[in-house]
Design a protein around this motif. Sequence first.
Motif, PDB file in Angstrom:
ATOM      1  N   GLU A  68       0.817  -1.216   0.000  1.00 51.52           N
ATOM      2  CA  GLU A  68       0.000   0.000   0.000  1.00 51.52           C
ATOM      3  C   GLU A  68       0.853   1.269   0.000  1.00 51.52           C
ATOM      4  N   ASP A  69       2.122   1.159   0.372  1.00 47.28           N
ATOM      5  CA  ASP A  69       3.009   2.328   0.440  1.00 47.28           C
ATOM      6  C   ASP A  69       3.605   2.700  -0.910  1.00 47.28           C
ATOM      7  N   LEU A  70       3.525   1.826  -1.877  1.00 49.53           N
ATOM      8  CA  LEU A  70       4.291   1.986  -3.118  1.00 49.53           C
ATOM      9  C   LEU A  70       3.726   3.052  -4.043  1.00 49.53           C
ATOM     10  N   PRO A  71       4.615   3.729  -4.802  1.00 46.90           N
ATOM     11  CA  PRO A  71       4.138   4.569  -5.895  1.00 46.90           C
ATOM     12  C   PRO A  71       3.462   3.685  -6.941  1.00 46.90           C
ATOM     13  N   GLU A  72       2.606   4.273  -7.718  1.00 44.67           N
ATOM     14  CA  GLU A  72       1.879   3.496  -8.730  1.00 44.67           C
ATOM     15  C   GLU A  72       2.852   2.820  -9.704  1.00 44.67           C
ATOM     16  N   GLY A  73       2.607   1.553  -9.968  1.00 49.75           N
ATOM     17  CA  GLY A  73       3.398   0.820 -10.954  1.00 49.75           C
ATOM     18  C   GLY A  73       4.655   0.170 -10.426  1.00 49.75           C
ATOM     19  N   TRP A  74       4.959   0.356  -9.136  1.00 50.85           N
ATOM     20  CA  TRP A  74       6.177  -0.201  -8.568  1.00 50.85           C
ATOM     21  C   TRP A  74       5.915  -1.566  -7.947  1.00 50.85           C
ATOM     22  N   GLY A  75       6.897  -2.448  -8.060  1.00 47.88           N
ATOM     23  CA  GLY A  75       6.847  -3.748  -7.408  1.00 47.88           C
ATOM     24  C   GLY A  75       7.575  -3.684  -6.070  1.00 47.88           C
ATOM     25  N   LEU A  76       7.495  -4.783  -5.343  1.00 49.94           N
ATOM     26  CA  LEU A  76       8.104  -4.821  -4.010  1.00 49.94           C
ATOM     27  C   LEU A  76       8.788  -6.158  -3.773  1.00 49.94           C
ATOM     28  N   LEU A  77      10.028  -6.084  -3.281  1.00 49.62           N
ATOM     29  CA  LEU A  77      10.820  -7.267  -2.960  1.00 49.62           C
ATOM     30  C   LEU A  77      11.200  -7.214  -1.486  1.00 49.62           C
ATOM     31  N   TRP A  78      10.834  -8.256  -0.761  1.00 48.79           N
ATOM     32  CA  TRP A  78      11.235  -8.367   0.641  1.00 48.79           C
ATOM     33  C   TRP A  78      12.433  -9.291   0.746  1.00 48.79           C
ATOM     34  N   VAL A  79      13.352  -8.966   1.646  1.00 51.26           N
ATOM     35  CA  VAL A  79      14.533  -9.789   1.892  1.00 51.26           C
ATOM     36  C   VAL A  79      14.536 -10.188   3.366  1.00 51.26           C
ATOM     37  N   ASN A  80      14.610 -11.500   3.632  1.00 47.43           N
ATOM     38  CA  ASN A  80      14.646 -11.934   5.034  1.00 47.43           C
ATOM     39  C   ASN A  80      16.091 -12.009   5.536  1.00 47.43           C
ATOM     40  N   GLN A  81      16.262 -12.426   6.787  1.00 49.01           N
ATOM     41  CA  GLN A  81      17.589 -12.432   7.403  1.00 49.01           C
ATOM     42  C   GLN A  81      18.527 -13.463   6.782  1.00 49.01           C
ATOM     43  N   ARG A  82      17.988 -14.388   6.015  1.00 49.51           N
ATOM     44  CA  ARG A  82      18.834 -15.355   5.307  1.00 49.51           C
ATOM     45  C   ARG A  82      19.098 -14.922   3.867  1.00 49.51           C
ATOM     46  N   SER A  83      18.744 -13.677   3.582  1.00 50.02           N
ATOM     47  CA  SER A  83      18.963 -13.074   2.255  1.00 50.02           C
ATOM     48  C   SER A  83      18.109 -13.704   1.173  1.00 50.02           C
ATOM     49  N   HIS A  84      17.029 -14.344   1.545  1.00 48.38           N
ATOM     50  CA  HIS A  84      16.092 -14.878   0.561  1.00 48.38           C
ATOM     51  C   HIS A  84      15.148 -13.767   0.114  1.00 48.38           C
ATOM     52  N   ILE A  85      14.916 -13.682  -1.171  1.00 44.16           N
ATOM     53  CA  ILE A  85      14.089 -12.625  -1.742  1.00 44.16           C
ATOM     54  C   ILE A  85      12.680 -13.148  -2.000  1.00 44.16           C
ATOM     55  N   LYS A  86      11.697 -12.415  -1.500  1.00 42.18           N
ATOM     56  CA  LYS A  86      10.298 -12.757  -1.727  1.00 42.18           C
ATOM     57  C   LYS A  86       9.670 -11.671  -2.578  1.00 42.18           C
ATOM     58  N   ILE A  87       9.081 -12.055  -3.700  1.00 40.00           N
ATOM     59  CA  ILE A  87       8.434 -11.103  -4.599  1.00 40.00           C
ATOM     60  C   ILE A  87       7.029 -10.846  -4.079  1.00 40.00           C
ATOM     61  N   ARG A  88       6.821  -9.655  -3.553  1.00 41.56           N
ATOM     62  CA  ARG A  88       5.512  -9.310  -2.998  1.00 41.56           C
ATOM     63  C   ARG A  88       4.551  -8.850  -4.087  1.00 41.56           C
ATOM     64  N   CYS A  89       5.042  -8.071  -5.032  1.00 46.63           N
ATOM     65  CA  CYS A  89       4.226  -7.669  -6.177  1.00 46.63           C
ATOM     66  C   CYS A  89       5.161  -7.149  -7.260  1.00 46.63           C
ATOM     67  N   GLY A  90       4.626  -7.012  -8.470  1.00 47.00           N
ATOM     68  CA  GLY A  90       5.442  -6.560  -9.588  1.00 47.00           C
ATOM     69  C   GLY A  90       5.422  -7.555 -10.734  1.00 47.00           C
ATOM     70  N   ALA A  91       6.063  -7.184 -11.820  1.00 40.65           N
ATOM     71  CA  ALA A  91       6.066  -8.027 -13.020  1.00 40.65           C
ATOM     72  C   ALA A  91       6.660  -9.399 -12.771  1.00 40.65           C
ATOM     73  N   ALA A  92       7.614  -9.481 -11.849  1.00 36.46           N
ATOM     74  CA  ALA A  92       8.293 -10.755 -11.603  1.00 36.46           C
ATOM     75  C   ALA A  92       7.368 -11.828 -11.030  1.00 36.46           C
ATOM     76  N   THR A  93       6.173 -11.435 -10.584  1.00 33.34           N
ATOM     77  CA  THR A  93       5.214 -12.442 -10.132  1.00 33.34           C
ATOM     78  C   THR A  93       4.779 -13.341 -11.283  1.00 33.34           C
ATOM     79  N   GLY A  94       5.046 -12.903 -12.511  1.00 35.38           N
ATOM     80  CA  GLY A  94       4.621 -13.689 -13.670  1.00 35.38           C
ATOM     81  C   GLY A  94       5.687 -14.557 -14.294  1.00 35.38           C
ATOM     82  N   VAL A  95       6.915 -14.556 -13.745  1.00 37.11           N
ATOM     83  CA  VAL A  95       8.012 -15.247 -14.440  1.00 37.11           C
ATOM     84  C   VAL A  95       7.848 -16.766 -14.468  1.00 37.11           C
ATOM     85  N   THR A  96       7.087 -17.331 -13.534  1.00 39.37           N
ATOM     86  CA  THR A  96       6.929 -18.787 -13.515  1.00 39.37           C
ATOM     87  C   THR A  96       5.681 -19.241 -14.266  1.00 39.37           C
ATOM     88  N   LEU A  97       4.938 -18.297 -14.834  1.00 37.15           N
ATOM     89  CA  LEU A  97       3.741 -18.639 -15.596  1.00 37.15           C
ATOM     90  C   LEU A  97       4.126 -19.048 -17.016  1.00 37.15           C
TER      91      LEU A  97
END
Length: 210
Positions: free
Chosen positions: A99-128
């Motif tokens: 909800e904080d993002l500017p329009e059109g921006w995706g979001l990537l979360w990084v946990n303490q083990r440096s794993h990247i989670k795609i929260r939203c954005g175009a990359a949500t479609g790469v496995t389709l």
Amino acid sequence: MTLTHDALCDLAVKWLKRPHSQNGHGCNVAVSEARSGWGGEIPDAIGFRIATPNVGSVVVECKVSRSDFLADKAKPHRKERGMGHWRYFMCPEGLIDIEDLPEGWGLLWVNQRSHIKIRCGAATGVTLGYDAMKEVFSAWRQNANEERERFLLIKLLSRVGDADQMNRWIREANTERQRIARIADDRARQLRELQAELTAIRLKEWSTTQ
């Protein structure tokens, strides 16, 4: 791993280069904190991809504090004429919400083990599948400041060395590779012919002993 700004930038570059099979953008080139000209944007990480369906540029802005994110979000190039056909904020897990993002921006979360989670954005479609992925990337695509991107790419290339000499080396290497491939094909053909002759000789010897 401590999630410093530099650490996130390194992760962002690696993520940009990851193939789709590893949930990345599959960029051919990716760099961190490269200038795009005098007074221009300096993306924390930017990558470029030349293969379909997502041909274009990808920007990742890395934030380790909410105050930095809020200040950055207000910059003019975050709203228009910014770099990147696709854009993301990367941050420690939970620091920024969708909800904080500017329009059109995706979001990537990084946990303490440096794993990247795609929260939203175009990359949500790469496995389709191809068609579905194409639709997702098209929906998230933005107009990019290609003049700044061109400056950045040319500047980077100029730092690599003599581009023409490099191109000559590549052409020579390709010519040599083709020559070796022809030799290998000839040797393989000769081997098949020898094996056929040997088989014929053995069959002839076998028939004379019967």
